[in-house]
Design a protein around this motif. Structure first.
Motif, PDB file in Angstrom:
ATOM      1  N   ILE A 230       0.863  -1.187   0.000  1.00 47.20           N
ATOM      2  CA  ILE A 230       0.000   0.000   0.000  1.00 47.20           C
ATOM      3  C   ILE A 230       0.896   1.232   0.000  1.00 47.20           C
ATOM      4  O   ILE A 230       1.708   1.423   0.908  1.00 47.20           O
ATOM      5  CB  ILE A 230      -0.905   0.027   1.248  1.00 47.20           C
ATOM      6  CG1 ILE A 230      -1.771  -1.236   1.309  1.00 47.20           C
ATOM      7  CG2 ILE A 230      -1.776   1.278   1.257  1.00 47.20           C
ATOM      8  CD1 ILE A 230      -2.531  -1.383   2.617  1.00 47.20           C
TER       9      ILE A 230
ATOM     10  N   ASP B 138       0.906   4.972   0.576  1.00 42.30           N
ATOM     11  CA  ASP B 138       0.058   5.999   1.187  1.00 42.30           C
ATOM     12  C   ASP B 138       0.557   7.379   0.782  1.00 42.30           C
ATOM     13  O   ASP B 138       1.689   7.763   1.085  1.00 42.30           O
ATOM     14  CB  ASP B 138       0.076   5.859   2.704  1.00 42.30           C
ATOM     15  CG  ASP B 138      -0.849   6.865   3.369  1.00 42.30           C
ATOM     16  OD1 ASP B 138      -2.040   6.915   3.019  1.00 42.30           O
ATOM     17  OD2 ASP B 138      -0.352   7.629   4.236  1.00 42.30           O
TER      18      ASP B 138
ATOM     19  N   SER C 173      -0.977  10.324   1.549  1.00 40.98           N
ATOM     20  CA  SER C 173      -1.616  11.397   2.328  1.00 40.98           C
ATOM     21  C   SER C 173      -0.644  12.512   2.692  1.00 40.98           C
ATOM     22  O   SER C 173      -1.055  13.644   2.965  1.00 40.98           O
ATOM     23  CB  SER C 173      -2.239  10.814   3.605  1.00 40.98           C
ATOM     24  OG  SER C 173      -1.276  10.128   4.372  1.00 40.98           O
TER      25      SER C 173
ATOM     26  N   THR D  49      -1.706  -0.899  -4.000  1.00 40.08           N
ATOM     27  CA  THR D  49      -2.916  -0.151  -3.659  1.00 40.08           C
ATOM     28  C   THR D  49      -2.511   1.256  -3.241  1.00 40.08           C
ATOM     29  O   THR D  49      -1.512   1.431  -2.525  1.00 40.08           O
ATOM     30  CB  THR D  49      -3.675  -0.829  -2.502  1.00 40.08           C
ATOM     31  OG1 THR D  49      -4.047  -2.155  -2.897  1.00 40.08           O
ATOM     32  CG2 THR D  49      -4.925  -0.049  -2.138  1.00 40.08           C
TER      33      THR D  49
ATOM     34  N   THR E  88      -3.458   4.875  -1.338  1.00 45.32           N
ATOM     35  CA  THR E  88      -4.355   5.478  -0.340  1.00 45.32           C
ATOM     36  C   THR E  88      -3.930   6.918  -0.085  1.00 45.32           C
ATOM     37  O   THR E  88      -2.832   7.337  -0.467  1.00 45.32           O
ATOM     38  CB  THR E  88      -4.307   4.707   0.993  1.00 45.32           C
ATOM     39  OG1 THR E  88      -2.996   4.850   1.575  1.00 45.32           O
ATOM     40  CG2 THR E  88      -4.611   3.237   0.795  1.00 45.32           C
TER      41      THR E  88
ATOM     42  N   THR F 139      -7.736   2.184  -5.313  1.00 45.10           N
ATOM     43  CA  THR F 139      -7.446   3.415  -4.564  1.00 45.10           C
ATOM     44  C   THR F 139      -8.447   3.584  -3.436  1.00 45.10           C
ATOM     45  O   THR F 139      -9.621   3.231  -3.581  1.00 45.10           O
ATOM     46  CB  THR F 139      -7.515   4.652  -5.485  1.00 45.10           C
ATOM     47  OG1 THR F 139      -8.837   4.761  -6.029  1.00 45.10           O
ATOM     48  CG2 THR F 139      -6.499   4.558  -6.610  1.00 45.10           C
ATOM     49  N   PHE F 140      -7.963   4.137  -2.312  1.00 42.30           N
ATOM     50  CA  PHE F 140      -8.818   4.377  -1.156  1.00 42.30           C
ATOM     51  C   PHE F 140      -8.455   5.740  -0.573  1.00 42.30           C
ATOM     52  O   PHE F 140      -7.319   6.203  -0.698  1.00 42.30           O
ATOM     53  CB  PHE F 140      -8.627   3.292  -0.093  1.00 42.30           C
ATOM     54  CG  PHE F 140      -9.041   1.913  -0.537  1.00 42.30           C
ATOM     55  CD1 PHE F 140     -10.328   1.467  -0.342  1.00 42.30           C
ATOM     56  CD2 PHE F 140      -8.121   1.078  -1.167  1.00 42.30           C
ATOM     57  CE1 PHE F 140     -10.719   0.196  -0.751  1.00 42.30           C
ATOM     58  CE2 PHE F 140      -8.493  -0.190  -1.584  1.00 42.30           C
ATOM     59  CZ  PHE F 140      -9.797  -0.635  -1.380  1.00 42.30           C
ATOM     60  N   SER F 141      -9.424   6.341   0.076  1.00 41.78           N
ATOM     61  CA  SER F 141      -9.175   7.662   0.657  1.00 41.78           C
ATOM     62  C   SER F 141      -8.322   7.584   1.919  1.00 41.78           C
ATOM     63  O   SER F 141      -7.641   8.539   2.278  1.00 41.78           O
ATOM     64  CB  SER F 141     -10.500   8.363   0.970  1.00 41.78           C
ATOM     65  OG  SER F 141     -11.241   7.608   1.927  1.00 41.78           O
ATOM     66  N   SER F 142      -8.345   6.432   2.603  1.00 37.59           N
ATOM     67  CA  SER F 142      -7.581   6.310   3.841  1.00 37.59           C
ATOM     68  C   SER F 142      -6.898   4.945   3.925  1.00 37.59           C
ATOM     69  O   SER F 142      -7.316   3.979   3.271  1.00 37.59           O
ATOM     70  CB  SER F 142      -8.479   6.501   5.063  1.00 37.59           C
ATOM     71  OG  SER F 142      -9.451   5.466   5.126  1.00 37.59           O
ATOM     72  N   LEU F 143      -5.903   4.876   4.763  1.00 37.22           N
ATOM     73  CA  LEU F 143      -5.125   3.648   4.913  1.00 37.22           C
ATOM     74  C   LEU F 143      -5.954   2.541   5.553  1.00 37.22           C
ATOM     75  O   LEU F 143      -5.889   1.379   5.127  1.00 37.22           O
ATOM     76  CB  LEU F 143      -3.875   3.938   5.754  1.00 37.22           C
ATOM     77  CG  LEU F 143      -2.939   2.761   6.050  1.00 37.22           C
ATOM     78  CD1 LEU F 143      -2.437   2.118   4.764  1.00 37.22           C
ATOM     79  CD2 LEU F 143      -1.757   3.229   6.914  1.00 37.22           C
TER      80      LEU F 143
ATOM     81  N   GLN G 182      -9.095   1.973   5.376  1.00 36.93           N
ATOM     82  CA  GLN G 182     -10.045   1.403   4.422  1.00 36.93           C
ATOM     83  C   GLN G 182      -9.359   0.348   3.546  1.00 36.93           C
ATOM     84  O   GLN G 182      -9.915  -0.713   3.272  1.00 36.93           O
ATOM     85  CB  GLN G 182     -10.645   2.496   3.542  1.00 36.93           C
ATOM     86  CG  GLN G 182     -11.642   3.393   4.255  1.00 36.93           C
ATOM     87  CD  GLN G 182     -12.175   4.483   3.341  1.00 36.93           C
ATOM     88  OE1 GLN G 182     -11.563   4.798   2.318  1.00 36.93           O
ATOM     89  NE2 GLN G 182     -13.321   5.060   3.703  1.00 36.93           N
ATOM     90  N   ALA G 183      -8.133   0.658   3.123  1.00 36.98           N
ATOM     91  CA  ALA G 183      -7.387  -0.296   2.295  1.00 36.98           C
ATOM     92  C   ALA G 183      -7.058  -1.560   3.086  1.00 36.98           C
ATOM     93  O   ALA G 183      -7.175  -2.680   2.567  1.00 36.98           O
ATOM     94  CB  ALA G 183      -6.101   0.353   1.794  1.00 36.98           C
TER      95      ALA G 183
END
Length: 274
Positions: free
Chosen positions: A205, A207, A209, A237, A239, A261-265, A267-268
């Motif tokens: 993943i 990230d 952010s 993935t 995030t 893709t996810f808005s937050s870690l 969620q992934a």
């Protein structure tokens, strides 16, 4: 004045300088305003003697041979400067000091041997050329060595700034903080491939952010990392893509169609646990 006689006098001049090599090295040590440890002082004394030797030999040796010796001397000296964390101006001061000191010796010996103006000019010109070359090779070698050291430190810092965190047996997280340029993207790829294969991961993943801006250049770097990971059997993935960045990406036409893709870690992580 006959050529053989001149050559003999040049060799005698060289001998006079080399005979005083140890004395001249200590003379500079006494005049130096800096206070160094014994280790540094011994190292400086050694390369001072090498410089004096090159200066003295340059009067009676072939110019090309002298330049080759200067290149080697400059490289070794720069390694010493970098190792001891001394600035370049320390070396430049040494070069200037011995230019003046040995210049006076040349003048006195020229008077002793009654050099003609043309001969004296020839000797001084050749000596000045060697001094210029010494400064040149010092500057070139120091710049190369210092740049290499900076690049190595930058790469090491980037490695620490892009840690792969293993959260499950088969899943790791790469949190990216700050701007993602070409150099950092290469470190990201290296870390992802090395750590991903070493830990036999199935998923990584990334990230984002902590990445302030994602443009076409950054997106292209991320695409390359994802493609490289896919070749070694690791799915990626993404995030942490914030709403404002998502709008920017849409405006640029950037799409990650084949990547989850996810808005937050979290969620992934929840998705990968299912």
């Amino acid at each position: 004045m006959e050529t053989n006689q001149l050559e003999g006098q040049f060799k005698a001049l060289t001998h006079t300088i080399l005979k005083r090599k140890s004395e001249l090295a200590l003379q500079r040590e006494a005049a130096d305003e800096h206070v160094y440890s014994k280790t540094i002082t011994d190292s400086l004394t050694s390369w001072r003697e090498n410089l004096i030797d090159i200066y003295g030999q340059s009067i009676s040796k072939d110019h090309e041979e002298t330049i080759d010796r200067l290149k080697q001397w400059g490289g070794k000296l720069v390694d010493l400067l970098v190792e001891l964390e001394l600035p370049l101006d320390v070396a430049i001061q040494e070069v200037r000091f011995y230019r003046d000191t040995i210049g006076h010796i040349i003048k006195n010996e020229a008077q002793k041997y009654q050099f003609s103006l043309d001969v004296f000019y020839e000797v001084i010109s050749q000596f000045d050329a060697v001094v210029d070359e010494a400064v040149y090779w010092l500057s070139i070698s120091y710049t190369r060595s210092y740049t290499a050291k900076l690049m190595s430190a930058e790469y090491a810092m980037n490695e620490l700034a892009i840690p792969l965190v293993r959260v499950t047996q088969k899943t790791g997280v790469l949190p990216i903080v700050g701007d993602l340029d070409t150099k950092r993207a290469q470190v990201l790829m290296d870390r992802a491939l090395e750590q991903g294969t070493q830990h036999n991961l199935d998923y990584i993943i990334i990230d984002l952010s902590g990445v302030p801006i994602i443009d076409t250049m950054v997106a292209d770097q991320i695409f390359k990392v994802i493609a490289a990971l896919k070749l070694v059997g690791i799915e990626t993935t993404l995030t942490g893509i914030r709403p404002e960045i998502a709008q920017t990406m849409v405006g640029f036409g950037i799409k990650f169609n084949s990547t989850l893709t996810f808005s937050s870690l979290h969620q992934a992580l929840d998705y990968l646990r299912k």
